[in-house]
Design an enzyme around this catalytic site. Sequence first.
Site, PDB file in Angstrom:
ATOM      1  N   HIS A  55       2.286   4.376   1.991  1.00 31.35           N
ATOM      2  CA  HIS A  55       2.997   5.358   2.682  1.00 31.35           C
ATOM      3  C   HIS A  55       3.432   5.482   4.121  1.00 31.35           C
ATOM      4  O   HIS A  55       3.987   5.992   4.415  1.00 31.35           O
ATOM      5  CB  HIS A  55       2.569   6.634   1.988  1.00 31.35           C
ATOM      6  CG  HIS A  55       1.417   7.190   2.522  1.00 31.35           C
ATOM      7  ND1 HIS A  55       0.181   7.038   1.966  1.00 31.35           N
ATOM      8  CD2 HIS A  55       0.958   7.906   3.838  1.00 31.35           C
ATOM      9  CE1 HIS A  55      -0.913   7.499   2.643  1.00 31.35           C
ATOM     10  NE2 HIS A  55      -0.407   7.882   3.685  1.00 31.35           N
TER      11      HIS A  55
ATOM     12  N   ASP B  65      -0.800   2.125  -2.936  1.00 32.34           N
ATOM     13  CA  ASP B  65      -0.963   2.394  -1.780  1.00 32.34           C
ATOM     14  C   ASP B  65      -1.621   1.991  -0.720  1.00 32.34           C
ATOM     15  O   ASP B  65      -1.934   2.290  -0.045  1.00 32.34           O
ATOM     16  CB  ASP B  65      -1.348   4.233  -1.952  1.00 32.34           C
ATOM     17  CG  ASP B  65      -0.957   4.816  -0.614  1.00 32.34           C
ATOM     18  OD1 ASP B  65       0.207   4.388   0.000  1.00 32.34           O
ATOM     19  OD2 ASP B  65      -1.649   5.741  -0.371  1.00 32.34           O
TER      20      ASP B  65
ATOM     21  N   GLY C 117      -2.493  11.034   9.896  1.00 33.38           N
ATOM     22  CA  GLY C 117      -2.711  10.187  10.803  1.00 33.38           C
ATOM     23  C   GLY C 117      -3.873   9.380  10.548  1.00 33.38           C
ATOM     24  O   GLY C 117      -3.939   8.006  11.175  1.00 33.38           O
ATOM     25  N   ASN C 118      -4.886   9.706   9.799  1.00 27.55           N
ATOM     26  CA  ASN C 118      -5.822   9.002   9.447  1.00 27.55           C
ATOM     27  C   ASN C 118      -5.680   7.945   8.357  1.00 27.55           C
ATOM     28  O   ASN C 118      -6.553   7.086   7.930  1.00 27.55           O
ATOM     29  CB  ASN C 118      -7.286   9.893   8.821  1.00 27.55           C
ATOM     30  CG  ASN C 118      -7.840  10.190   9.999  1.00 27.55           C
ATOM     31  OD1 ASN C 118      -8.094  11.500  10.405  1.00 27.55           O
ATOM     32  ND2 ASN C 118      -8.859   9.343  10.525  1.00 27.55           N
ATOM     33  N   SER C 119      -4.611   8.186   7.573  1.00 26.83           N
ATOM     34  CA  SER C 119      -3.958   7.317   6.472  1.00 26.83           C
ATOM     35  C   SER C 119      -4.170   5.831   6.890  1.00 26.83           C
ATOM     36  O   SER C 119      -3.563   5.427   8.194  1.00 26.83           O
ATOM     37  CB  SER C 119      -2.676   7.693   6.074  1.00 26.83           C
ATOM     38  OG  SER C 119      -2.701   8.997   5.544  1.00 26.83           O
TER      39      SER C 119
ATOM     40  N   LEU D   2      -5.244  -6.256 -19.196  1.00 23.37           N
ATOM     41  CA  LEU D   2      -6.587  -6.126 -20.475  1.00 23.37           C
ATOM     42  C   LEU D   2      -5.879  -6.308 -21.852  1.00 23.37           C
ATOM     43  O   LEU D   2      -6.411  -7.071 -22.642  1.00 23.37           O
ATOM     44  CB  LEU D   2      -7.492  -4.876 -20.630  1.00 23.37           C
ATOM     45  CG  LEU D   2      -8.511  -4.630 -21.382  1.00 23.37           C
ATOM     46  CD1 LEU D   2      -9.593  -5.859 -21.247  1.00 23.37           C
ATOM     47  CD2 LEU D   2      -9.384  -3.410 -21.201  1.00 23.37           C
TER      48      LEU D   2
END
Length: 478
Positions: free
Chosen positions: A118, A148, A221-223, A278
């Site tokens: 993202h 993600d 912003g830490n993403s 699976l």
Amino acid sequence: MARTLLAALSLALGLAATACAQEEPQALDGAPEQSFHADRAVPDSRADMQLSFAPIVREAAPAVVNVYSRRVVAQRSPFAGDPFFERFFGPQTRQREVGSLGSGVIVDPSGIIVTNHHVVEGAQELRVVLADRREFDAELLLADERTDLAVLRIDAGEALPVLPYDEAGDAEVGDLVLAIGNPFGVGQTVTSGIVSALARTDVGISDYSFFIQTDAAVNPGNSGGALVDMDGELIGVNTAIFSRSGGSHGIGFAIPADMVRTVVEAALSGEELIRPWLGARLQPVTSDLAQSLGLDRPRGAIVSELWPGGPAEEAGLRRGDIIVEVDGVEVNDETGIRFRFATHSLGDEAEVTVLRDGERRTLPVQARPAPGERDAEPVRVRGRNPLQGAQVVELSPALNERLGIDTFLEGIMVTGVERRSAAAYYGFQPGDRVLEIQGEAIETLDDLDRVLERYDNDAHWPVEIVRGGERFARTLRL
């Protein structure tokens, strides 16, 4: 006298502590057994409380970068389409730049960086800023929305510092961790906390939800930034926060390092990321079901259906088996099982432990892709029939997985409807699954072609479809 009593008490406590240390840790009745590590200890002195994370940060921080993405979007004016305004003021659509900011982690000295999908989604330009403030244009190698995660590459002309993966995978709830990233664009920031929970599968962030939860402050912003353990190793990539205000409330989530490594390896191989399948439909074990099955607690997932010739069936799994572990790690729902299986490369074997008739069995299940054509092209229906103008595809586990629907669904599905076509007139919609036409089952495109050709001149068309999980049967008249 007081000193004598104090000395005796100290000696007694010391002997008790020694005795406890020599005993094997016992699980409480009815509780799952846990592993304990002797190298973990709580601080018991003022000196311990004054210890610093600085040595870990010095090693890890240079491998955490800032990621800037830019894209141009069309901004439509409220007067767009108005003949008067467009005649005198020109087109009422303007182009504007939209930027986003995130973090990333260098995982290979050649300049391979992992971040969140993202953060880079839709980007037309990507730039990476290193911890020493050097900037580089970045190339997008792989973007995987379902996990993600995204992988970038920069050319710095030299070997870059990297953050090694946590190979042991032995993180426990309560372990100290550091979150390193660039919150709110203020610059590289380090926050500390603990592992609050493991194997969070009900977060709803991605298709392969199996997150590490932490109370280390994680903000916008830490993403894409790093979650680091006390060995200075990458245990996860920060991906989301749980907050109504948009700020940190002490609940952050990180994608575990083993999934990160799988996605990076796929990017470096230059091949499409195809996850192992699976081939089993699974059912959660509820409290009532656990009691009826004689389990001490709800755990694992029951095999309710097997795909013929799929990896699970070929490995010897049976309907009614309860999968409780994958590769020695306890799993408690279908999402956890899918995650553990998906971290394997194609061709590997996963050790799947099941309960069958009260006994534990471990079966090697080969990691293979889902069968079928993953990129099947829709076919346009022609002729004189109610489906004329519809785009349809033949479902398969591989295609279903790419579309994000139940991989066990079979048959023909409508993916698009042309305007002013018979299919549009009769109300067919994308997602409709055609079960029967003229009373004949439609399972393949060949079945559809045969039935449409046979009844080409008919005026009445009995049709049965599934829409939103409900079956509808109507007779359409041409």
